[in-house]
Design an enzyme around this catalytic site. Sequence first.
Site, PDB file in Angstrom:
ATOM      1  N   SER A 168      24.027 -36.581  13.780  1.00 30.29           N
ATOM      2  CA  SER A 168      25.432 -37.017  13.727  1.00 30.29           C
ATOM      3  C   SER A 168      25.610 -38.521  13.954  1.00 30.29           C
ATOM      4  CB  SER A 168      26.274 -36.220  14.724  1.00 30.29           C
ATOM      5  OG  SER A 168      26.340 -34.880  14.309  1.00 30.29           O
ATOM      6  N   LYS A 190      30.274 -25.033  21.956  1.00 33.01           N
ATOM      7  CA  LYS A 190      31.441 -24.894  21.067  1.00 33.01           C
ATOM      8  C   LYS A 190      32.505 -23.948  21.637  1.00 33.01           C
ATOM      9  CE  LYS A 190      29.017 -26.122  16.825  1.00 33.01           C
ATOM     10  NZ  LYS A 190      28.696 -25.775  15.438  1.00 33.01           N
ATOM     11  N   ASP A 240      33.380 -26.932  10.739  1.00 35.84           N
ATOM     12  CA  ASP A 240      32.150 -26.360  10.160  1.00 35.84           C
ATOM     13  C   ASP A 240      32.437 -25.591   8.866  1.00 35.84           C
ATOM     14  OD1 ASP A 240      30.279 -27.299  11.991  1.00 35.84           O
ATOM     15  OD2 ASP A 240      30.515 -25.583  13.332  1.00 35.84           O
ATOM     16  N   ASN A 300      25.780  -7.878   9.368  1.00 37.26           N
ATOM     17  CA  ASN A 300      25.041  -8.354  10.534  1.00 37.26           C
ATOM     18  C   ASN A 300      23.994  -7.332  10.959  1.00 37.26           C
ATOM     19  OD1 ASN A 300      24.699 -10.417  12.532  1.00 37.26           O
ATOM     20  ND2 ASN A 300      25.569  -9.008  14.038  1.00 37.26           N
ATOM     21  N   ARG A 301      22.905  -7.859  11.567  1.00 42.29           N
ATOM     22  CA  ARG A 301      21.838  -6.985  12.072  1.00 42.29           C
ATOM     23  C   ARG A 301      22.416  -5.950  13.018  1.00 42.29           C
ATOM     24  NH1 ARG A 301      17.289 -10.125  15.371  1.00 42.29           N
ATOM     25  NH2 ARG A 301      19.129 -10.549  16.653  1.00 42.29           N
TER      26      ARG A 301
HETATM   27  P1  NDP Z   1      24.190 -17.753  16.795  1.00 49.11           P
HETATM   28  O1  NDP Z   1      23.091 -17.685  17.799  1.00 49.11           O
HETATM   29  O2  NDP Z   1      25.601 -17.646  17.236  1.00 49.11           O
HETATM   30  O3  NDP Z   1      23.905 -16.639  15.646  1.00 49.11           O
HETATM   31  C1  NDP Z   1      23.553 -15.392  15.979  1.00 49.11           C
HETATM   32  C2  NDP Z   1      23.537 -14.513  14.725  1.00 49.11           C
HETATM   33  O4  NDP Z   1      22.241 -14.537  14.107  1.00 49.11           O
HETATM   34  C3  NDP Z   1      23.855 -13.094  15.075  1.00 49.11           C
HETATM   35  O5  NDP Z   1      24.649 -12.575  14.027  1.00 49.11           O
HETATM   36  C4  NDP Z   1      22.468 -12.456  15.124  1.00 49.11           C
HETATM   37  O6  NDP Z   1      22.482 -11.069  14.872  1.00 49.11           O
HETATM   38  C5  NDP Z   1      21.791 -13.183  13.981  1.00 49.11           C
HETATM   39  N1  NDP Z   1      20.328 -13.159  14.048  1.00 49.11           N
HETATM   40  C6  NDP Z   1      19.543 -13.827  14.926  1.00 49.11           C
HETATM   41  N2  NDP Z   1      18.237 -13.582  14.643  1.00 49.11           N
HETATM   42  C7  NDP Z   1      18.212 -12.748  13.566  1.00 49.11           C
HETATM   43  C8  NDP Z   1      17.164 -12.153  12.800  1.00 49.11           C
HETATM   44  N3  NDP Z   1      15.883 -12.351  13.090  1.00 49.11           N
HETATM   45  N4  NDP Z   1      17.506 -11.366  11.747  1.00 49.11           N
HETATM   46  C9  NDP Z   1      18.793 -11.162  11.442  1.00 49.11           C
HETATM   47  N5  NDP Z   1      19.836 -11.690  12.137  1.00 49.11           N
HETATM   48  C10 NDP Z   1      19.540 -12.487  13.184  1.00 49.11           C
HETATM   49  O7  NDP Z   1      23.933 -19.083  15.966  1.00 49.11           O
HETATM   50  P2  NDP Z   1      24.996 -19.940  15.157  1.00 49.11           P
HETATM   51  O8  NDP Z   1      25.981 -19.021  14.533  1.00 49.11           O
HETATM   52  O9  NDP Z   1      25.469 -21.046  16.012  1.00 49.11           O
HETATM   53  O10 NDP Z   1      24.067 -20.616  14.026  1.00 49.11           O
HETATM   54  C11 NDP Z   1      23.540 -19.854  12.952  1.00 49.11           C
HETATM   55  C12 NDP Z   1      22.788 -20.778  11.981  1.00 49.11           C
HETATM   56  O11 NDP Z   1      23.692 -21.689  11.366  1.00 49.11           O
HETATM   57  C13 NDP Z   1      21.712 -21.621  12.639  1.00 49.11           C
HETATM   58  O12 NDP Z   1      20.581 -21.651  11.779  1.00 49.11           O
HETATM   59  C14 NDP Z   1      22.336 -23.007  12.735  1.00 49.11           C
HETATM   60  O13 NDP Z   1      21.355 -24.021  12.687  1.00 49.11           O
HETATM   61  C15 NDP Z   1      23.181 -23.009  11.455  1.00 49.11           C
HETATM   62  N6  NDP Z   1      24.326 -23.955  11.516  1.00 49.11           N
HETATM   63  C16 NDP Z   1      24.347 -24.977  10.605  1.00 49.11           C
HETATM   64  C17 NDP Z   1      25.379 -25.887  10.578  1.00 49.11           C
HETATM   65  C18 NDP Z   1      25.374 -26.988   9.566  1.00 49.11           C
HETATM   66  O14 NDP Z   1      26.201 -27.910   9.666  1.00 49.11           O
HETATM   67  N7  NDP Z   1      24.495 -26.940   8.579  1.00 49.11           N
HETATM   68  C19 NDP Z   1      26.519 -25.791  11.535  1.00 49.11           C
HETATM   69  C20 NDP Z   1      26.422 -24.650  12.436  1.00 49.11           C
HETATM   70  C21 NDP Z   1      25.345 -23.787  12.418  1.00 49.11           C
HETATM   71  P3  NDP Z   1      22.751 -10.018  16.098  1.00 49.11           P
HETATM   72  O15 NDP Z   1      24.221 -10.016  16.307  1.00 49.11           O
HETATM   73  O16 NDP Z   1      22.216  -8.753  15.563  1.00 49.11           O
HETATM   74  O17 NDP Z   1      21.984 -10.545  17.273  1.00 49.11           O
END
Ligand code: NDP
Length: 277
Positions: free
Chosen positions: A16, A65, A101, A150-151
């Site tokens: 950023s 956040k 976002d 979602n998983r």
């Molecule tokens: P969170 O930790 O909040 O996301 C959790 C989610 O991921 C849950 O739905 C979880 O499922 C799922 N999950 C985790 N591991 C697995 C797996 N092995 N298989 C399937 N589902 C899985 O993270 P964020 O929402 O903050 O971020 C998500 C992604 O988005 C990240 O990669 C982050 O880097 C990216 N991001 C990118 C941005 C950008 O500007 N490019 C901005 C914000 C985020 P369950 O509920 O079953 O646990």
Amino acid sequence: MDRYAVVGNPIAHSKSPQIHRLFAEQTGQTMSYEALLAPLDGFAETVASFRAQGGLGMNVTVPFKLEAHALAERLTPRAQAAGAVNTLAFGDEGMLGDNTDGAGLVRDLEHNLDCRLAGASVLLLGAGGAARGALLPLLSSRPKKLVIANRTPGKALALAEHFRGLAPQAPLEACGFEGLAGLDFDIVINATAASLAAEAPELPPAIYASGSLAYDMMYGATPTAFLVAADRAGAARLADGLGMLVEQAAESFALWRGVRPDTTPVLAELRRQLAGG
Ligand code: NDP
């Protein structure tokens, strides 16, 4: 000098400061932008101290956040819907919390990737913070259908319920990954954290319609496991989240400075650096 910052923990990796410096140069704005590491139990204090020193706004990243959402004195509708804040603006009317976002994602899809959301069938994978932020802007782009998968299916169902309350007419459905069998989509967006662990969500085959785009919010020098799997499963186009990162930053910059930067050269510069050029 007008001061801005990004606050997170960890924060050293954040792109950023560089993005906002490039925006400021391009638009001739006199401002500084720094990275602030907040202790895990010291987010509110870090924000208060930066504000007291004359700071005008902050970006907020992992893991703060939700705390930023609670701390803000006023919220934009999209931040309220998301339940998460990635942008704070300190003005005479108190601390405004916004979430840029999802708008960044939509702008990357439509503007940079020339991908039409209106009338498209869209699959959003994940029910965490990134998915929450994306939902209202995605729905506002009038897709034909939006499925959250979602998983842990219950979290997708709860998220759909929440957003149906905000947008009752929205063509919104939710399920677990198995529930996707037999369905196909024009746009598949990975908003799970699986890519952070070099994993891909376990999806049924044949979810990619002809000409479809697979989009991973994560970005990096090499394609994520999700994009590799999508390529094998027949997605016509692949994209990572670097454009979303730059576009969400541009939305924050526009909120603070009232000027929208041209993201194209900034994204090209970041892409060049990511490729080691
Ligand atoms: P969170 O930790 O909040 O996301 C959790 C989610 O991921 C849950 O739905 C979880 O499922 C799922 N999950 C985790 N591991 C697995 C797996 N092995 N298989 C399937 N589902 C899985 O993270 P964020 O929402 O903050 O971020 C998500 C992604 O988005 C990240 O990669 C982050 O880097 C990216 N991001 C990118 C941005 C950008 O500007 N490019 C901005 C914000 C985020 P369950 O509920 O079953 O646990």
